[in-house]
Design a protein around this motif. Structure first.
Motif: not given
Length: 234
Positions: A38-55
């Motif tokens: 995943x990729x993210x362009x804001x801190x919030x989208x990074x949080x969402x990606x962390x919870x969704x993808x569990x990288x």
């Protein structure tokens, strides 16, 4: 013909600059044992990606719109469901003042945005394996300067669970010594040094080596002068 790793390192790239994300993705996608999930362009989208993808690893820019990278890192580090997610801060030399704050927020390490492509994949693997990505240069030059902001540190009570040898290990880790340097200093094998570091992390409940650096300074076990080698022989 290259074969894919059974368990590739799962990576999220969070940066508000499209070219940075594209560049890092292009480099890492060529590695058989690394997967960009995943990729993210804001801190919030990074949080969402962390919870969704569990990288396994998030490469996190500091300055992003809305929730910044430091805040996102702090939230991730405090979320027990995201314990296995390691955050590596993407930084530049002009952002040295963020390093101490990032360590306190729970970052596992740092990468300069102009890192050599050949070193990027290796850095990701190091963090995914549970090691902190903090060079001795960063630890001694930057952390020691900002550790002076901690006024009159008092020995933390939880350090009482450590043996004398383990306290010495913590002191050396916090001062920026690698496992190899630690082994040479204590006249032990690198494997034994690694075991000592792991035991100290377990006793203190530290997520990784980076947290040991913070604990060493904030407990007063290490002073800025010692980290620069000024009083190492005292």
């Amino acid at each position: 013909m290259a074969t894919e790793a059974l368990n590739p390192v799962r990576v999220v790239i969070a940066d508000d600059q499209t070219l940075v994300r594209a560049g890092f993705s292009s480099i890492l996608e060529d590695e058989d044992d690394i997967e960009i999930v995943g990729q993210a362009d804001t801190g919030q989208s990074a949080l969402n990606a962390a919870r969704r993808w569990m990288p396994d690893v998030i490469l996190m820019d500091i300055r992003m719109p809305g929730t910044d990278g430091l805040t996102a890192t702090e939230i991730i580090s405090a979320d027990r469901e995201l314990d296995e997610v390691k955050v590596v801060i993407l930084t530049t030399f002009s952002e040295d003042d963020y390093v101490y704050r990032a360590l306190r927020a729970g970052a596992s390490g740092f990468l300069l945005k102009d890192i050599d492509p050949d070193d990027l994949a290796g850095a990701v693997r190091v963090v995914a394996a549970g090691d902190a990505l903090i060079s001795p240069a960063i630890t001694r030059k930057v952390i020691s300067e900002f550790a002076q902001q901690v006024r009159r540190p008092e020995p933390a009570e939880n350090l009482n669970v450590l043996t004398g040898r383990e306290r010495e290990v913590l002191r050396l880790v916090a001062a920026g010594l690698s496992n190899r340097e630690l082994a040479e200093h204590l006249y032990i094998s690198p494997a034994t040094a690694k075991t000592h570091v792991s035991r100290v992390m377990q006793k203190l409940g530290a997520r990784d080596r980076a947290q040991l650096v913070v604990m060493g300074y904030e407990s007063g076990l290490v002073t800025p002068g010692w980290a620069r080698g000024e009083d190492r022989d005292r």
